[in-house]
Design a protein around this motif. Structure first.
Motif, PDB file in Angstrom:
ATOM      1  N   ALA A   1       0.840  -1.186   0.000  1.00 56.75           N
ATOM      2  CA  ALA A   1       0.000   0.000   0.000  1.00 56.75           C
ATOM      3  C   ALA A   1       0.880   1.243   0.000  1.00 56.75           C
ATOM      4  N   VAL A   2       0.421   2.269  -0.731  1.00 59.53           N
ATOM      5  CA  VAL A   2       1.155   3.529  -0.819  1.00 59.53           C
ATOM      6  C   VAL A   2       0.320   4.631  -0.198  1.00 59.53           C
ATOM      7  N   VAL A   3       0.948   5.444   0.696  1.00 67.40           N
ATOM      8  CA  VAL A   3       0.296   6.643   1.219  1.00 67.40           C
ATOM      9  C   VAL A   3       0.997   7.850   0.620  1.00 67.40           C
ATOM     10  N   ALA A   4       0.228   8.693  -0.067  1.00 69.36           N
ATOM     11  CA  ALA A   4       0.775   9.914  -0.636  1.00 69.36           C
ATOM     12  C   ALA A   4       0.496  11.057   0.331  1.00 69.36           C
ATOM     13  N   MET A   5       1.548  11.755   0.744  1.00 70.88           N
ATOM     14  CA  MET A   5       1.437  12.870   1.687  1.00 70.88           C
ATOM     15  C   MET A   5       1.470  14.171   0.885  1.00 70.88           C
ATOM     16  N   PHE A   6       0.418  14.979   1.022  1.00 70.39           N
ATOM     17  CA  PHE A   6       0.284  16.239   0.289  1.00 70.39           C
ATOM     18  C   PHE A   6       0.266  17.394   1.275  1.00 70.39           C
ATOM     19  N   THR A   7       1.108  18.376   1.069  1.00 70.01           N
ATOM     20  CA  THR A   7       1.061  19.591   1.868  1.00 70.01           C
ATOM     21  C   THR A   7       1.293  20.786   0.960  1.00 70.01           C
ATOM     22  N   GLY A   8       0.504  21.827   1.195  1.00 69.91           N
ATOM     23  CA  GLY A   8       0.664  23.041   0.408  1.00 69.91           C
ATOM     24  C   GLY A   8      -0.031  24.216   1.057  1.00 69.91           C
ATOM     25  N   LYS A   9       0.205  25.383   0.496  1.00 64.94           N
ATOM     26  CA  LYS A   9      -0.503  26.580   0.973  1.00 64.94           C
ATOM     27  C   LYS A   9      -1.984  26.434   0.669  1.00 64.94           C
ATOM     28  N   ALA A  10      -2.800  26.846   1.617  1.00 64.96           N
ATOM     29  CA  ALA A  10      -4.251  26.688   1.457  1.00 64.96           C
ATOM     30  C   ALA A  10      -4.768  27.408   0.219  1.00 64.96           C
ATOM     31  N   ASN A  11      -4.133  28.509  -0.187  1.00 60.52           N
ATOM     32  CA  ASN A  11      -4.618  29.285  -1.336  1.00 60.52           C
ATOM     33  C   ASN A  11      -3.818  29.014  -2.613  1.00 60.52           C
ATOM     34  N   CYS A  12      -3.099  27.890  -2.645  1.00 63.35           N
ATOM     35  CA  CYS A  12      -2.245  27.600  -3.806  1.00 63.35           C
ATOM     36  C   CYS A  12      -3.029  26.825  -4.872  1.00 63.35           C
ATOM     37  N   PRO A  13      -3.162  27.338  -6.101  1.00 68.07           N
ATOM     38  CA  PRO A  13      -3.912  26.630  -7.158  1.00 68.07           C
ATOM     39  C   PRO A  13      -3.231  25.325  -7.575  1.00 68.07           C
ATOM     40  N   LEU A  20      -6.896  17.327  -6.222  1.00 72.66           N
ATOM     41  CA  LEU A  20      -8.016  16.726  -6.961  1.00 72.66           C
ATOM     42  C   LEU A  20      -7.587  15.426  -7.650  1.00 72.66           C
ATOM     43  N   LEU A  21      -6.392  15.433  -8.233  1.00 76.51           N
ATOM     44  CA  LEU A  21      -5.880  14.232  -8.878  1.00 76.51           C
ATOM     45  C   LEU A  21      -5.656  13.124  -7.838  1.00 76.51           C
ATOM     46  N   ALA A  22      -5.138  13.496  -6.671  1.00 77.75           N
ATOM     47  CA  ALA A  22      -4.895  12.513  -5.603  1.00 77.75           C
ATOM     48  C   ALA A  22      -6.202  11.901  -5.122  1.00 77.75           C
ATOM     49  N   ASP A  23      -7.245  12.733  -4.979  1.00 79.83           N
ATOM     50  CA  ASP A  23      -8.558  12.218  -4.572  1.00 79.83           C
ATOM     51  C   ASP A  23      -9.085  11.207  -5.598  1.00 79.83           C
ATOM     52  N   TYR A  24      -8.864  11.492  -6.883  1.00 79.65           N
ATOM     53  CA  TYR A  24      -9.315  10.591  -7.944  1.00 79.65           C
ATOM     54  C   TYR A  24      -8.587   9.243  -7.847  1.00 79.65           C
ATOM     55  N   LEU A  25      -7.274   9.304  -7.619  1.00 76.45           N
ATOM     56  CA  LEU A  25      -6.496   8.074  -7.499  1.00 76.45           C
ATOM     57  C   LEU A  25      -6.944   7.246  -6.293  1.00 76.45           C
ATOM     58  N   GLN A  26      -7.205   7.919  -5.206  1.00 70.40           N
ATOM     59  CA  GLN A  26      -7.624   7.214  -3.986  1.00 70.40           C
ATOM     60  C   GLN A  26      -8.975   6.531  -4.190  1.00 70.40           C
ATOM     61  N   THR A  27      -9.882   7.185  -4.921  1.00 69.11           N
ATOM     62  CA  THR A  27     -11.214   6.629  -5.161  1.00 69.11           C
ATOM     63  C   THR A  27     -11.149   5.393  -6.062  1.00 69.11           C
ATOM     64  N   ASN A  28     -10.202   5.404  -7.013  1.00 71.11           N
ATOM     65  CA  ASN A  28     -10.190   4.350  -8.024  1.00 71.11           C
ATOM     66  C   ASN A  28      -9.111   3.286  -7.840  1.00 71.11           C
ATOM     67  N   LEU A  29      -8.184   3.506  -6.921  1.00 74.99           N
ATOM     68  CA  LEU A  29      -7.109   2.540  -6.702  1.00 74.99           C
ATOM     69  C   LEU A  29      -7.148   2.060  -5.253  1.00 74.99           C
ATOM     70  N   PRO A  30      -7.426   0.787  -5.000  1.00 76.57           N
ATOM     71  CA  PRO A  30      -7.571   0.295  -3.627  1.00 76.57           C
ATOM     72  C   PRO A  30      -6.292   0.375  -2.800  1.00 76.57           C
ATOM     73  N   SER A  31      -5.129   0.388  -3.430  1.00 79.09           N
ATOM     74  CA  SER A  31      -3.868   0.406  -2.685  1.00 79.09           C
ATOM     75  C   SER A  31      -3.284   1.810  -2.533  1.00 79.09           C
ATOM     76  N   PHE A  32      -4.020   2.826  -2.980  1.00 76.07           N
ATOM     77  CA  PHE A  32      -3.506   4.199  -2.947  1.00 76.07           C
ATOM     78  C   PHE A  32      -4.270   5.005  -1.901  1.00 76.07           C
ATOM     79  N   ARG A  33      -3.556   5.608  -0.953  1.00 80.32           N
ATOM     80  CA  ARG A  33      -4.166   6.424   0.099  1.00 80.32           C
ATOM     81  C   ARG A  33      -3.545   7.821   0.106  1.00 80.32           C
ATOM     82  N   VAL A  34      -4.377   8.801   0.484  1.00 78.31           N
ATOM     83  CA  VAL A  34      -3.937  10.193   0.491  1.00 78.31           C
ATOM     84  C   VAL A  34      -4.066  10.772   1.899  1.00 78.31           C
ATOM     85  N   HIS A  35      -3.038  11.482   2.333  1.00 76.98           N
ATOM     86  CA  HIS A  35      -3.107  12.235   3.591  1.00 76.98           C
ATOM     87  C   HIS A  35      -2.738  13.685   3.290  1.00 76.98           C
TER      88      HIS A  35
END
Length: 472
Positions: A1-13, A20-35
């Motif tokens: 299983a892979v956990v992807a750690m995302f951090t950024g400025k709250a107002n960063c486009p 959004l891409l990470a959320d899509y991967l998490q929804t469609n890939l059972p071994s992919f998790r996002v924090h």
């Protein structure tokens, strides 16, 4: 299983697009998790610098993305920023993002507002949990160093009561106070909301629930007279008392401890702070009580905890009287035994009456040296113990000695702080006036009271013309 750690400025486009891409991967890939960890724009640079320094990474923009392999352990593997993540998603999963710039900006704005709302909610929740405000004066002394862990570990006020500690001392001890603060912070006590140092006296005791006065004078009668030392103590109290009245809470509890003039400090704070509740000003005599019990236990070859109801009368850091007439022994190894609550009168167990009448008196100089010249561990424990009893009650049927305001109990003159036997219940103390006092003890109390009255009169003598307080 892979956990992807995302951090950024709250107002960063760019963070919005990667999210959004990470959320899509998490929804469609059972071994992919996002924090995801959203940072306020003002705190982003410092946070990024700290995380990169900790992990040995080089990264300068928002967002920062790394992955952690749950089944392998070890530190995370840096992926990089948005473009690196897009490349990673395309290479490993054949997925890319087609988000337009307008969508990125809109989601970035939503992220910022959501982050601000979460921060505001957290602050509101924290504001509802009001920590107990504890101020400690002359906080550079060793007693304070030992006292902080005792207050912060939850045993004094309970495991659901948070505390904030304020250390007050003069400017010359600022660095020492800062060192104490940093060490206490490093210990990460779960109930210590905050600890801070203060060197400006006029801002002292703000919102105080408890004030622990540790100020002392370096007593050397070869340098100056006792009257001058008494005047010095009185002047300290003249400064503190009005500030306590002005800044502290109306129900503030004031505790006097230290190596010198513990009774006098409490008496003068009451006189110069007439609006402070007199029943909320006490002096700590538990150090003497503990030391006397330990000495008796050594004589009897037993556990110190089994010695109860030793009474300390009078001037805690001056002339006092160790009264054994009510003392009891629990768990003492003798011919008669009983259940754990079975007790024997101490005086009937010590057959060496000469030791009782002479050695204990002479041993008081040894006790005095131990109490006055120790590392601060004993008086710190004494303060913490009395505070715990004050808030949660003292053991039932057990005598505790505390310096309290005399109101004529035991024929002691009114208006002085005098150590005597008390019980503590429901946040108040009550003198144990039902105890029988023999004639010999009564005479000793009269002598001790006279000494404290004279001490108080000396303290008031030089300043009565400037400060119209009456020596009550």
């Amino acid at each position: 299983a892979v956990v992807a750690m995302f951090t950024g400025k709250a107002n960063c486009p760019y963070y919005a697009k990667a999210e959004l891409l990470a959320d899509y991967l998490q929804t469609n890939l059972p071994s992919f998790r996002v924090h995801k960890i959203t940072q306020h724009p003002d705190k982003w640079e410092q946070w990024l610098h700290d995380v990169c320094e900790t992990n040995g990474w080089e990264h300068r923009q928002s967002p920062i993305i790394w992955r952690e392999l749950l089944d392998r352990g070890g530190k995370g593997q840096l992926l990089g920023g948005l473009n690196d993540f897009l490349e990673y998603a395309q290479k490993y999963y054949g997925i890319t993002s087609m988000m337009l710039s307008e969508e990125m900006l809109a989601i970035a704005e939503e992220n910022l507002q959501a982050h601000l709302e979460i921060v505001k909610e957290d602050e509101e929740i924290k504001s509802l949990i009001k920590p107990m405000q504890i101020w400690i004066t002359s906080a550079s002394v060793p007693i304070c160093y030992h006292l902080i862990p005792l207050l912060a570990n939850g045993e004094v006020f309970g495991m659901t009561t948070e505390i904030s500690i304020h250390l007050l001392d003069t400017e010359q001890f600022k660095e020492m106070l800062r060192s104490i603060v940093m060490e206490a912070e490093d210990m990460a006590f779960p109930l210590l909301r905050s600890i801070s140092e203060h060197t400006k006296t006029d801002q002292a005791f703000i919102d105080a629930d408890i004030i622990i006065v540790l100020d002392d004078v370096l007593l050397n009668l070869e340098v100056q007279s006792l009257e001058n030392y008494i005047r010095e103590v009185s002047e300290i109290c003249q400064v503190y008392a009005p500030l306590i009245e002005k800044n502290a809470k109306s129900e503030v509890k004031v505790i006097s401890s230290g190596k010198t003039f513990a009774n006098l400090k409490a008496t003068m704070l009451r006189i110069y702070g007439p609006s402070i509740r007199p029943e909320n000003i006490i002096a700590i005599s538990t150090s003497w009580e503990s030391a006397a019990k330990a000495m008796l236990a050594r004589k009897l070859n037993m556990n110190t905890a089994g010695v109860k109801d030793v009474i300390v009368w009078g001037n805690i850091t001056g002339s006092n009287y160790i009264d054994l007439s009510h003392a009891k022994l629990y768990g003492y190894d003798c011919a008669i035994r009983g259940p754990p609550n079975f007790q024997r009168p101490l005086l009937s167990m010590i057959y060496d009456s000469e030791w009782i009448h002479s050695e204990l008196v002479s041993a008081q100089s040894t006790l005095s040296s131990r109490v006055s010249h120790g590392t601060g561990m004993l008086p710190a424990h004494a303060v913490a113990t009395v505070l715990r009893y004050w808030y949660h009650g003292s053991p039932s049927e057990e005598i505790i000695s505390v310096g309290i305001l005399s109101e004529g109990q035991f024929c002691i003159p009114e208006g002085i702080i005098f150590s005597m036997p008390v019980r503590l219940q429901n946040g108040t103390w009550e003198a144990m006036t039902e105890l029988e006092i023999n004639e010999t003890t009564q005479k000793v109390l009269g002598r001790l009271a006279h000494e404290l009255v004279q001490e108080k009169l000396v303290a008031l003598k030089e300043i009565n013309e400037m400060h119209p307080y009456e020596a009550e």
